[in-house]
Design a protein around this motif. Structure first.
Motif, PDB file in Angstrom:
ATOM      1  N   SER A  79      39.112  31.255  43.519  1.00  0.00           N
ATOM      2  CA  SER A  79      40.289  31.359  42.623  1.00  0.00           C
ATOM      3  C   SER A  79      40.123  32.487  41.616  1.00  0.00           C
ATOM      4  CB  SER A  79      40.518  30.023  41.891  1.00  0.00           C
ATOM      5  OG  SER A  79      40.734  28.980  42.804  1.00  0.00           O
ATOM      6  N   ILE A  80      39.815  33.672  42.144  1.00  0.00           N
ATOM      7  CA  ILE A  80      39.640  34.850  41.302  1.00  0.00           C
ATOM      8  C   ILE A  80      40.272  36.035  42.023  1.00  0.00           C
ATOM      9  CG2 ILE A  80      37.365  35.426  42.281  1.00  0.00           C
ATOM     10  CD1 ILE A  80      36.505  36.357  39.499  1.00  0.00           C
ATOM     11  N   PRO A  81      40.893  36.969  41.311  1.00  0.00           N
ATOM     12  CA  PRO A  81      41.489  38.126  41.982  1.00  0.00           C
ATOM     13  C   PRO A  81      40.440  38.939  42.741  1.00  0.00           C
ATOM     14  CG  PRO A  81      42.286  37.950  39.734  1.00  0.00           C
ATOM     15  CD  PRO A  81      41.171  36.961  39.864  1.00  0.00           C
ATOM     16  N   ASP A  82      40.842  39.495  43.882  1.00  0.00           N
ATOM     17  CA  ASP A  82      39.923  40.303  44.681  1.00  0.00           C
ATOM     18  C   ASP A  82      39.461  41.545  43.920  1.00  0.00           C
ATOM     19  OD1 ASP A  82      38.666  40.719  47.387  1.00  0.00           O
ATOM     20  OD2 ASP A  82      39.783  42.594  47.209  1.00  0.00           O
ATOM     21  N   SER A  83      40.242  41.950  42.932  1.00  0.00           N
ATOM     22  CA  SER A  83      39.886  43.133  42.140  1.00  0.00           C
ATOM     23  C   SER A  83      38.686  42.890  41.226  1.00  0.00           C
ATOM     24  CB  SER A  83      41.082  43.574  41.283  1.00  0.00           C
ATOM     25  OG  SER A  83      41.487  42.524  40.417  1.00  0.00           O
ATOM     26  N   CYS A  84      38.279  41.630  41.061  1.00  0.00           N
ATOM     27  CA  CYS A  84      37.184  41.278  40.142  1.00  0.00           C
ATOM     28  C   CYS A  84      35.855  41.185  40.878  1.00  0.00           C
ATOM     29  CB  CYS A  84      37.482  39.963  39.431  1.00  0.00           C
ATOM     30  SG  CYS A  84      38.915  40.014  38.336  1.00  0.00           S
ATOM     31  N   GLN A  85      35.497  42.219  41.631  1.00  0.00           N
ATOM     32  CA  GLN A  85      34.276  42.174  42.428  1.00  0.00           C
ATOM     33  C   GLN A  85      33.035  42.625  41.656  1.00  0.00           C
ATOM     34  OE1 GLN A  85      34.361  43.627  46.469  1.00  0.00           O
ATOM     35  NE2 GLN A  85      36.554  43.221  46.680  1.00  0.00           N
ATOM     36  N   ASN A  86      33.223  43.157  40.467  1.00  0.00           N
ATOM     37  CA  ASN A  86      32.095  43.585  39.641  1.00  0.00           C
ATOM     38  C   ASN A  86      32.291  43.001  38.248  1.00  0.00           C
ATOM     39  OD1 ASN A  86      30.537  45.462  37.727  1.00  0.00           O
ATOM     40  ND2 ASN A  86      29.894  46.258  39.719  1.00  0.00           N
ATOM     41  N   ILE A  87      31.198  42.677  37.584  1.00  0.00           N
ATOM     42  CA  ILE A  87      31.320  41.998  36.295  1.00  0.00           C
ATOM     43  C   ILE A  87      32.070  42.829  35.257  1.00  0.00           C
ATOM     44  CG2 ILE A  87      29.171  42.789  35.189  1.00  0.00           C
ATOM     45  CD1 ILE A  87      28.685  39.780  34.486  1.00  0.00           C
ATOM     46  N   ASP A  88      32.040  44.169  35.397  1.00  0.00           N
ATOM     47  CA  ASP A  88      32.771  44.985  34.429  1.00  0.00           C
ATOM     48  C   ASP A  88      34.272  45.010  34.698  1.00  0.00           C
ATOM     49  OD1 ASP A  88      33.131  46.831  36.505  1.00  0.00           O
ATOM     50  OD2 ASP A  88      31.584  48.187  35.802  1.00  0.00           O
ATOM     51  N   LEU A  89      34.695  44.351  35.782  1.00  0.00           N
ATOM     52  CA  LEU A  89      36.125  44.238  36.091  1.00  0.00           C
ATOM     53  C   LEU A  89      36.684  42.863  35.728  1.00  0.00           C
ATOM     54  CD1 LEU A  89      36.075  45.977  39.597  1.00  0.00           C
ATOM     55  CD2 LEU A  89      36.852  46.961  37.422  1.00  0.00           C
ATOM     56  N   VAL A  90      35.814  41.978  35.235  1.00  0.00           N
ATOM     57  CA  VAL A  90      36.238  40.636  34.828  1.00  0.00           C
ATOM     58  C   VAL A  90      36.512  40.676  33.330  1.00  0.00           C
ATOM     59  CG1 VAL A  90      35.659  38.185  34.803  1.00  0.00           C
ATOM     60  CG2 VAL A  90      34.770  39.653  36.625  1.00  0.00           C
ATOM     61  N   HIS A  91      37.763  40.835  32.957  1.00  0.00           N
ATOM     62  CA  HIS A  91      38.126  41.030  31.555  1.00  0.00           C
ATOM     63  C   HIS A  91      38.568  39.736  30.868  1.00  0.00           C
ATOM     64  CE1 HIS A  91      37.562  45.229  32.141  1.00  0.00           C
ATOM     65  NE2 HIS A  91      38.593  45.370  32.958  1.00  0.00           N
ATOM     66  N   SER A  92      38.525  38.631  31.593  1.00  0.00           N
ATOM     67  CA  SER A  92      38.903  37.353  31.009  1.00  0.00           C
ATOM     68  C   SER A  92      37.694  36.425  31.001  1.00  0.00           C
ATOM     69  CB  SER A  92      40.040  36.713  31.814  1.00  0.00           C
ATOM     70  OG  SER A  92      40.218  35.364  31.451  1.00  0.00           O
TER      71      SER A  92
END
Length: 486
Positions: A79-92
């Motif tokens: 349940s996470i966007p595919d765009s969040c594949q790296n920790i620096d892309l997880v902004h929430s």
């Protein structure tokens, strides 16, 4: 660990945390192991492989037996966007538990992938934040080592604080206390030395438990450090964990040619040749390099104060600003329309995006590094004999600052007292403090000259660690032996 007499070609499987600060040393480690006769598989996802593709291409061109396993990122299952594949892309913050869940779901497809590989895997090296690596090693019946991206000092400090149950008596996270068990008195606070792996954060209890279990059951600990840098703390870590510690760093030194240094971690946002030619035109040790790593996010008011301090100092500098930070309209406006870049033209370079940091720090024109104190950056600076202005943000960075400033005495602190996290940056370091700090790094005579002398001498020592017969090479060969026994 298997103890049979049969020897086979070692095949190491490296499972890094999906974060640039962990993927980069994983690639360095892969290069080193492969150079010494091992087959290596680095486990990534498509978006992360794309980031290090230039490095992968160079390794492939050198005919080193390094494979990059690109496993589909299980976004929907976690349940996470595919765009969040790296920790620096997880902004929430709410998505971080989903991100760790997604990584753990790579376990089954990885086992399936590895069962088809030849030669078969003989050893797992899993990141401290990928504890599920222990289950992969168990299924394949092969030894497993843990890679810690932290310094041995930070690991010892966190372990001693936990063992002494210091936090149970603290009500104020900013109240200073002496870190127990160190050879010299060094103070910390709970905010500066947070509990390991979010173990006190609701929702992370299972991950914390697995991380501790993974370390308790591993066959050894691999670190991006060396005896020449942290001999006392490596020995102390072995004593408190009961595990053999293999210091094989500084890992940045695995990149010996200019091309490898230029693409280390990601494709640069600036032409590397242009950057180095600019540095070639500058006097030795005259340029300040400013970069806060891949995960930190500096808020617009602080960025403007940093720039104003650099401008007021009159010094030459290279300043890295992330693309995500440039999205703030006031930052872009201040850089261009309000004339900052025009005013510092000739003596200041702003890199917008990813910088070829390894190549920059290796250049003789660089005389100081304003850093967030990520351990990768610290080892890069020390390896190149560059003193640091320390500006920690969170996690182990304050402990690394203590290593730089109080143990090694090769840096000066900017004065950060509380963690800085995305969206919560309230205390702004003023331009006058920035100006004073960078001037201090390049000051002539006195403490400045002594500091430069210490870091140059230390740099020479750690470079010898990765040469034939050096402590890190000897430890690397011990790892090869572990991977050779089936």
């Amino acid at each position: 660990m298997a103890t049979g007499e049969q020897q086979q070609q070692p095949h190491f499987v490296i499972i890094p945390l999906l974060a640039q600060g962990h993927i980069i040393p994983a690639c360095d480690m892969a290069r080193l192991l492969a150079t010494h006769g091992a087959v290596v598989t680095v486990v990534l996802t498509p978006a992360n492989l794309a980031r290090v593709q230039p490095t992968a291409d160079l390794i492939s061109a050198s005919n080193l037996p390094v494979r990059f396993a690109s496993l589909p990122f299980p976004a929907s299952a976690a349940s996470i966007p595919d765009s969040c594949q790296n920790i620096d892309l997880v902004h929430s913050l709410e998505l971080f538990t989903n991100f760790f869940l997604a990584m753990s779901l790579l376990q089954t497809p990885l086992v399936q992938y590895l069962r088809d590989q030849h030669p078969p895997p003989t050893c797992i090296i899993s990141d401290q934040f990928q504890p599920w690596g222990m289950y992969v090693a168990r299924e394949l019946s092969i030894p497993r080592l843990i890679f810690h991206g932290f310094s041995s000092f930070a690991l010892v400090a966190m372990r001693n604080i936990k063992d002494q149950a210091i936090y149970k008596s603290l009500t104020d996270p900013h109240k200073p206390f002496l870190i127990p068990g160190l050879p010299q008195p060094i103070q910390a606070t709970k905010a500066k030395a947070p509990p390991f792996f979010y173990e006190e954060t609701p929702g992370y209890e299972k991950m914390a438990e697995e991380a501790l279990m993974a370390e308790d059951t591993c066959d050894g600990i691999v670190l991006n450090t060396c005896l020449e840098l942290e001999s006392h703390f490596i020995k102390q870590l072995e004593d408190v964990t009961g595990k053999k510690v293999y210091g094989i760093g500084p890992l940045p030194l695995a990149n010996k040619d200019a091309a490898s240094k230029a693409v280390r971690g990601n494709k640069p946002s600036i032409d590397e040749l242009q950057c180095l030619q600019w540095l070639d035109s500058m006097p030795a040790s005259s340029v300040i390099y400013v970069s806060f790593g891949s995960i930190t996010h500096t808020m617009p008011p602080q960025l403007i104060e940093i720039g104003a301090g650099l401008e007021a100092s009159g010094l030459r500098f290279i300043w890295v600003i992330k693309q995500s930070e440039l999205m703030a309209p006031e930052v872009s406006k201040w850089l261009t329309e309000e004339g900052f870049e025009e005013r510092v033209a000739g003596r200041g370079m702003v890199i917008k995006g990813w910088a070829p940091q390894a190549a920059i720090l290796a250049h003789t024109a660089v005389g100081g590094f304003v850093t967030h104190c990520g351990w990768n950056s610290v080892t890069e600076a020390v390896s190149n004999g560059v003193p640091m202005l320390t500006w920690p943000h969170f996690a182990d960075q304050f402990l690394n600052e203590m290593v730089v400033v109080e143990v090694l005495k090769v840096g000066v602190p900017v004065g950060i007292q509380k963690p800085i996290t995305y969206g919560e940056e309230k205390t702004i370091v003023g331009r006058d403090v920035v100006e004073k700090g960078v001037r201090c790094l390049l000051e002539c005579g006195g403490e400045g000259e002594e500091r430069r002398g210490r870091v140059r001498e230390l740099g020479e020592k750690v470079c010898k660690a990765v040469e034939d017969g050096g402590s890190s090479v000897l430890n690397l060969m011990k790892l090869i032996e572990i991977g050779s026994n089936k």
